[in-house]
Design an enzyme around this catalytic site. Structure first.
Site: not given
Ligand code: PLP
Length: 379
Positions: A196-198, A234, A323
């Site tokens: 995950s990038a964040h 997309t 979460c």
């Protein structure tokens, strides 16, 4: 009031490198990466370069990287995608997995899948032997996370991979917390790895699943032919480009940053150690936990009380997975360590990151000790 952010395990601020790399893809290079005209080709070029860069960073081939909307989707894709592509009907997960893996496994249960949960020891280590014991002839997949998001315990991934492979099962690891901070590459032998990038100073809403060539997956999101037909929708070109830039930055600085984080974490720990009735949660050997993670239980003080008291002093910490932070139930991973519900409610996570300074640590530790002393006196 000076605000001090010590919740880097929940999310991180976007780094300058990612911001700069992403900018053109929000303006001049906005084209749909699937369009054939020059605008589309520009987007496609950005996406291909991001995929190549990430593949390089994890020691994989470009066609083994699938972009997703983040770690949650990568975990879901790994578990459900593998389940839908196979006739095998059993899976093994550890008891300390992030809700993304636990809930995905829970949904599979509803579809007739059998899931065995392997218990960790009291420090959060999952033993390869317990995985071996849980594997059956019809076991499709074993999923054990690399670094726990609440208490930071690191697993011996190559040993767990061997246990899975010896039993004829695939191995998936959720490396969302580990990647960037620690060396996470395909060399570990896993068949699938979630990113995950964040969590590594990249943008929110983008991640990836590494899928070793030859691993069969069913598309979780049906739609267009994006991501080689396995993930319709997309392409998030700006997100992928920012992810690659952030990942590159993290890997470049990793060694230095890991050492710095360990010192900050240890300094905080030393400063608050004298607090009454408190104990560390997770690996007691700090070299076997995430360098930026500290998790503490303060007897008789709930995490909720402490988080509010610290927030009033300008210090941001949390109880566990963001979460589940708004649920009254404590994080399941804590209870898997053998804690009662009440004990698990008394655990706070303090996580350090790139903008944490030694003076932040000093100030936050003083606020922590003060809040704990006041709350303990109220008992
Ligand atoms: N897995 C772990 C271990 C995490 O810590 C998180 C985020 O909290 C996720 C998965 C979910 O990642 P994302 O927020 O990108 O969906």
């Amino acid at each position: 009031m000076n605000r001090i952010y010590l919740d880097y395990a929940a999310t991180t601020p976007l780094c300058e490198e990612a911001f700069v790399a992403m900018k053109p893809y929000f303006s001049s290079a906005f084209g749909n990466a699937d369009s054939v005209h020059s605008f589309g080709r520009e987007g496609e070029k950005g996406l291909l370069a991001a995929r190549d860069a990430i593949a390089d960073l994890v020691g994989a081939q470009s066609d083994e990287i699938y972009f997703t909307s983040g770690g949650t989707e990568a975990d879901n894709f790994a578990l459900k995608g593998a389940a839908a592509a196979s006739d095998k009907r059993h899976m093994v997960i550890s008891g300390i997995e992030h809700p993304a893996v636990r809930a995905a496994a829970g949904q599979l249960r509803n579809f007739g899948f059998e899931v065995t949960e392997v218990a960790p020891d009291r420090e959060g280590f999952v033993s390869p032997d317990s995985v071996r014991e849980a594997i059956r002839e019809d076991t499709l997949l074993v999923s054990v996370m690399w670094a726990n998001n609440v208490f930071g315990t690191l697993q011996d991934i190559p040993a767990l991979v061997s246990a899975a492979h010896d039993g004829g099962a695939l191995f998936h690891t959720d490396a969302v917390q580990a990647a960037g901070a620690l060396e996470v590459t395909a060399d570990c032998g896993a068949d699938m790895i979630s990113f995950s990038a964040h969590k590594m100073y990249g943008p929110k809403g983008v991640g990836a699943l590494y899928v070793r060539r030859g691993t069969r997956l069913f598309p979780l999101i049906a739609g267009g032919e994006q991501e080689r037909g396995l993930r319709g929708g997309t392409s998030n070109v700006a997100g992928a480009v920012g992810f690659a830039a952030a990942f590159g930055r993290a890997v470049k600085n990793r060694e230095e940053e890991t050492g710095r984080l360990r010192l900050l974490r240890d300094a905080f720990y030393s400063a608050v150690k004298a607090c009454d009735g408190f104990r560390p949660v997770g690996a007691s050997d700090f070299s076997r936990r995430h360098p930026g993670n500290l998790c503490l239980r303060v007897e008789g003080v709930t995490a909720e009380q402490l988080i509010v008291a610290l927030d009033m002093r300008g210090v941001a910490v949390s109880a566990g997975s963001a979460c589940s932070a708004r649920q009254s139930e404590p994080d399941g991973a804590l209870m898997a360590l053998g804690m009662t519900r009440q004990e698990a409610r008394e655990c706070v996570r303090i996580s350090f990151g790139k903008d944490t300074s030694p003076s932040d640590v000093e100030e936050a530790a003083a606020a922590f000790a003060d809040a704990v002393n006041r709350l303990s006196r109220k008992r």
